[in-house]
Design a protein around this motif. Structure first.
Motif, PDB file in Angstrom:
ATOM      1  N   ASP A 365       0.898  -1.175   0.031  1.00  0.00           N
ATOM      2  CA  ASP A 365       0.008  -0.043   0.196  1.00  0.00           C
ATOM      3  C   ASP A 365       0.911   1.326  -0.060  1.00  0.00           C
ATOM      4  O   ASP A 365       1.992   1.404  -0.342  1.00  0.00           O
ATOM      5  CB  ASP A 365      -0.842  -0.079   1.178  1.00  0.00           C
ATOM      6  CG  ASP A 365      -2.289   0.614   0.934  1.00  0.00           C
ATOM      7  OD1 ASP A 365      -2.306   1.878   0.919  1.00  0.00           O
ATOM      8  OD2 ASP A 365      -3.424   0.119   0.632  1.00  0.00           O
ATOM      9  N   ASP A 366       0.500   2.391   0.559  1.00  0.00           N
ATOM     10  CA  ASP A 366       1.125   3.698   0.427  1.00  0.00           C
ATOM     11  C   ASP A 366       2.411   3.555   1.314  1.00  0.00           C
ATOM     12  O   ASP A 366       2.393   2.678   1.915  1.00  0.00           O
ATOM     13  CB  ASP A 366       0.167   4.575   1.186  1.00  0.00           C
ATOM     14  CG  ASP A 366       0.324   5.902   1.026  1.00  0.00           C
ATOM     15  OD1 ASP A 366       1.272   6.530   0.211  1.00  0.00           O
ATOM     16  OD2 ASP A 366      -0.591   6.880   1.145  1.00  0.00           O
ATOM     17  N   ARG A 442      -5.433  16.557   2.561  1.00  0.00           N
ATOM     18  CA  ARG A 442      -4.198  15.446   2.796  1.00  0.00           C
ATOM     19  C   ARG A 442      -3.108  15.918   2.252  1.00  0.00           C
ATOM     20  O   ARG A 442      -2.378  15.134   1.556  1.00  0.00           O
ATOM     21  CB  ARG A 442      -4.753  14.021   2.351  1.00  0.00           C
ATOM     22  CG  ARG A 442      -4.258  13.070   2.996  1.00  0.00           C
ATOM     23  CD  ARG A 442      -4.672  11.636   2.234  1.00  0.00           C
ATOM     24  NE  ARG A 442      -4.238  10.500   3.168  1.00  0.00           N
ATOM     25  CZ  ARG A 442      -3.667   9.298   2.674  1.00  0.00           C
ATOM     26  NH1 ARG A 442      -3.373   9.340   1.294  1.00  0.00           N
ATOM     27  NH2 ARG A 442      -3.420   8.545   3.174  1.00  0.00           N
ATOM     28  N   ASP A 547     -12.358   2.461   5.189  1.00  0.00           N
ATOM     29  CA  ASP A 547     -11.214   2.353   6.120  1.00  0.00           C
ATOM     30  C   ASP A 547     -11.370   1.796   7.290  1.00  0.00           C
ATOM     31  O   ASP A 547     -10.564   1.560   8.032  1.00  0.00           O
ATOM     32  CB  ASP A 547     -10.642   3.738   6.007  1.00  0.00           C
ATOM     33  CG  ASP A 547      -9.703   4.115   4.815  1.00  0.00           C
ATOM     34  OD1 ASP A 547      -9.493   3.082   4.029  1.00  0.00           O
ATOM     35  OD2 ASP A 547      -9.261   5.089   4.698  1.00  0.00           O
TER      36      ASP A 547
HETATM   37  C1  DGJ Z   1      -6.810   5.600   2.015  1.00  0.00           C
HETATM   38  C2  DGJ Z   1      -7.387   4.131   1.815  1.00  0.00           C
HETATM   39  O1  DGJ Z   1      -8.697   3.831   2.092  1.00  0.00           O
HETATM   40  C3  DGJ Z   1      -6.451   3.033   2.485  1.00  0.00           C
HETATM   41  O2  DGJ Z   1      -6.910   1.717   2.488  1.00  0.00           O
HETATM   42  C4  DGJ Z   1      -5.011   3.114   2.256  1.00  0.00           C
HETATM   43  O3  DGJ Z   1      -4.696   2.899   1.095  1.00  0.00           O
HETATM   44  C5  DGJ Z   1      -4.714   4.756   2.489  1.00  0.00           C
HETATM   45  N1  DGJ Z   1      -5.629   5.555   1.827  1.00  0.00           N
HETATM   46  C6  DGJ Z   1      -3.234   5.041   2.025  1.00  0.00           C
HETATM   47  O4  DGJ Z   1      -2.847   6.468   1.771  1.00  0.00           O
END
Ligand code: DGJ
Length: 725
Positions: A365-366, A442, A547
């Motif tokens: 992921d990020d 963000r 999330d």
């Molecule tokens: C928002 C997403 O919903 C999360 O699952 C994750 O990927 C974050 N962004 C990462 O910045």
């Protein structure tokens, strides 16, 4: 299925075994709505309003009688002539007048279904489909509006959209063009919608429709977590299992408006389309504009049947071909385990455990390209931070593949950080209004996707990663609403097009991705489920729902999304407790049961799991893999339950039924409940896979499973029933 036009072309009846949709051309000029609902054999004029001459109203000579437009059921209404309810359409002429007429011209029927240039739309596939094309026009100003209505096979829905053309020689400005407008007779209706926020999407709101306009929508630039581009009008007694439901859904990912108006006489008008507040489209002579598609779904069997109509339509006529109908890999996502602080060492440890515990895909992921361990920089540059990952993405992919897993990578292509090389070089690529302070979200701005150079940059960037073949999956994220919505390239008379052009640009890139890399599994995401809509699902094969990974909250979130989407596209992950978003502690089994019938993944630091937990997870993935094949494509049910302390879901196929019942809290006021199964064969016998006991399908559906009260909060009770041959 058939479409009949009778009484000298006055009556248009669209029909299959589930639904009828009837329109009439009154006095050779006005296209009016007569009926939408359960299928009828032949329409003979039932339900034609008997007009009453009212004071303080308008009069229109119409056939034998004078009518008032106050309650005239226009099929595509506009303002200015005496219909004072919500208009579906408005166009401004060069002389500044927002005024036009729409007079019926012609109707024709053809086999097949229209596709819309640049916009996602349902396809008929190999199933029989028929379309009615009705042309209305205002010859005085050179305006032509074509209304399209399609039925696909025996599915209980009509698919609609409009094409608006400037056939004259003056410029027209389209101010409003809803994807549909529809009239319902004066009865009591409940209005149902899905509202929410970040980390709590998909909540139901239900209230009695009152006089006046009730509306939901989005002006955030995306369909949003605040409101799903969906609403239903339903009989007050409707539940999951019974009652009449009209469900409306827009195949679009941008700003939308969804509304229902109950007029002074109780008649109801329903509409949905692009939000007119953020839209104005210039139509130069010869130009045309097409609205997004809307699905008008009718169910006589409660919300479940509405869902089944949507699920079937989307599974068979919308989702990208390569993954539709196929099981998805069980994934481990790095976000809650590592957040931005990723390293090759961590990837290796997690991937190793993931493989041992039966997972199939590791998603990085990020964090992989960020200069630091937060969201403050680097977005847009998409250069791997080799201090974190020496050897870059190729090395990370090699490690993951080396463990026998597929490799997935996170991107947020639409965003650009203020602190990035891309923004330094191309500040004008971000949405901005010159001279004004730009709004950050963000720590990001959004790129102006209406620009071809921006789209080319993003396609080139994605291509540079994908062409190596190292990446099996992409998570396409988007984490802020659109503000400062302006494309510096658009001329003054086209500024009102920016929001829609952003979405068209997004669809262009996603369309390129789908065509160029059809075997790459793409998951949509927008801070969870902020852009979870059927427009996106034309391009992406699954969508992260929220999330919020807390199993208790997920019962609401996933029940909500399941109203519209089949379970295999709704991302549901098992995470650690205490849960990172809510602090709640729920049993591991409940976390699995809450995710298992959906698009199952794990999102936790596996090194923090005890040996016992790891063994449980290994068992879960093994069980899931076995049942996944059997349940794929099954019918998903939400059940009416004895009281709010329970949630029950099931998936039923010809051969098997998997049901899960959640007891939210231990509450001495509850007794052992009886939970009735749905969709089984009453004549068949079923074997409980765990106990080996045999039950009749009729017994299971009429009496139901008895579930004891358990002294535990957040308890899940699961059963698999196999049909005996
Ligand atoms: C928002 C997403 O919903 C999360 O699952 C994750 O990927 C974050 N962004 C990462 O910045």
């Amino acid at each position: 299925m058939d479409i009949t036009i009778h009484q000298n072309g006055q009556i248009i009846h669209i029909r299959n075994s589930q639904i009828s949709y009837v329109m009439e051309v009154v006095d050779g000029r006005y296209l009016v709505h007569r009926y939408f609902g359960k299928s009828i054999r032949r329409y003979r004029g039932m339900g034609v309003p008997r007009y009453f001459k009212r004071g303080y109203s308008t009069e229109h000579e119409c056939g034998q009688e004078y009518v008032s437009f106050d309650d005239f059921p226009f099929e595509y209404p506009l303002r200015g002539h005496g219909d004072f309810r919500m208009p579906a359409f408005a166009v401004t002429q060069e002389n500044g007048l927002t005024y036009s007429d729409l007079i019926f011209q012609s109707v024709k029927v053809w086999d097949g279904k229209p596709q819309i240039e640049g916009l996602p739309s349902l396809n008929a596939g190999s199933r029989e489909a028929k379309t009615v094309e009705i042309i209305c026009a205002d010859p005085k100003i050179g305006l032509k509006v074509t209304l399209y209505y399609t039925v696909i096979g025996e599915i209980g829905a009509v698919i609609r959209h409009q094409k608006i053309e400037n056939t004259g020689d003056q410029v027209l400005y389209l101010q409003n063009a809803q994807s549909f407008s529809m009239e319902l007779p004066a009865r009591e209706y409940d209005f149902l919608s899905l509202y929410g926020t970040h980390a709590k999407e998909g909540n139901r709101d239900r209230f009695r429709l009152h006089h006046g306009v009730q509306r939901i929508g989005s002006v955030r630039g995306s369909s949003s977590s605040q409101h799903q581009p969906f609403f239903a009008l339903m009989s007050p007694d409707a539940s999951e299992e019974k009652g009449e439901v009209y469900g409306f859904h827009l195949i679009y990912s941008g700003n939308f408006l969804a509304q229902a108006e109950r007029d002074q006489f109780g008649n109801v008008r329903a509409q949905m389309g692009i939000h007119p507040d953020t839209f104005c489209w210039k139509l130069a002579p010869g130009e045309a504009f097409e609205t997004p598609e809307a699905v008008l779904n009718y169910s006589g069997g409660g919300l479940n049947q509405m869902s089944h109509n949507f699920h079937r339509l989307y599974r068979e006529h919308l989702f990208p071909g390569n993954f539709a109908g196929k099981t998805r890999p069980i994934l481990l996502n790095s976000w809650e385990a590592m957040y931005y602080d990723v390293s090759l060492e961590k990837i290796e440890i997690q991937a190793d455990l993931a493989k041992k515990l039966g997972m199939e895909l590791f998603v990085l992921d990020d964090g992989w390209f960020r200069a630091g361990n937060d969201s403050r920089s680097s977005m847009g540059d998409w250069i791997c931070n080799e201090k974190k990952l020496p050897g870059g993405i190729a090395k990370a992919a090699e490690i993951v593949h080396g463990k026998g897993l597929k490799f997935g990578l996170w991107f947020e292509p639409e965003a650009v950080s203020r602190k990035s090389r891309l923004y330094e070089i191309h500040p004008d690529w971000a949405l901005n209004v010159p001279g004004y302070h730009m709004t950050e979200g963000r720590h990001e701005y959004l790129l102006d996707l209406s620009r071809e150079d921006v789209r080319d940059y993003l396609k080139g960037m994605l291509d540079s990663y994908l062409k190596s073949g190292d990446i099996d999956y992409i998570k396409w994220d988007m984490n802020r609403p659109l503000t400062d919505v302006n494309s510096v390239l658009l001329s003054a008379d086209r500024k009102g097009e920016a929001s829609h052009r952003y979405i068209l640009g997004l669809y262009d890139i996603l369309g390129w991705l789908k065509e160029t890399y059809p075997s790459v599994l793409v998951e949509g995401c927008s801070s969870g489920g902020a852009r979870f809509d059927p427009g996106m699902l034309y391009y992406v094969s699954q969508n992260w729902a929220s999330d919020n990974t807390d199993a208790f909250d997920r019962l609401t979130i996933q029940s909500g999304f399941s109203l519209l989407y089949p379970p295999e596209v709704i991302g549901a992950h098992v995470s650690i407790t205490p849960n990172h978003q809510t602090g709640r502690v729920t049993p591991l089994d409940t976390r699995y049961q809450a995710a298992r019938l959906f698009n199952l993944g794990y999102e936790l630091d596996l090194t923090k799991c005890s040996e016992e937990e790891k063994e449980k997870i290994r068992h879960q993935t093994e069980e899931h893999r076995k049942e996944q094949e059997q349940l794929m494509g099954g019918t998903f049910y939400r059940h009416d339950v004895p009281n709010d302390n329970y949630v029950m879901w099931s998936v039923v196929t010809e051969k098997v039924c998997a049901a899960v019942i959640f007891q939210k809290f231990f509450d001495p006021l509850c007794s052992h409940g009886q939970f009735r199964l749905l969709g089984l064969d009453p004549e068949a016998d079923y074997e409980d896979a765990e106990s080996g006991k045999i039950w009749g399908g009729d017994e299971l559906m009429q009496i139901g499973l008895t579930v004891p009260l358990v002294k535990e909060d957040f308890h899940a009770f699961a059963v698999i029933l196999r049909r005996k041959v």
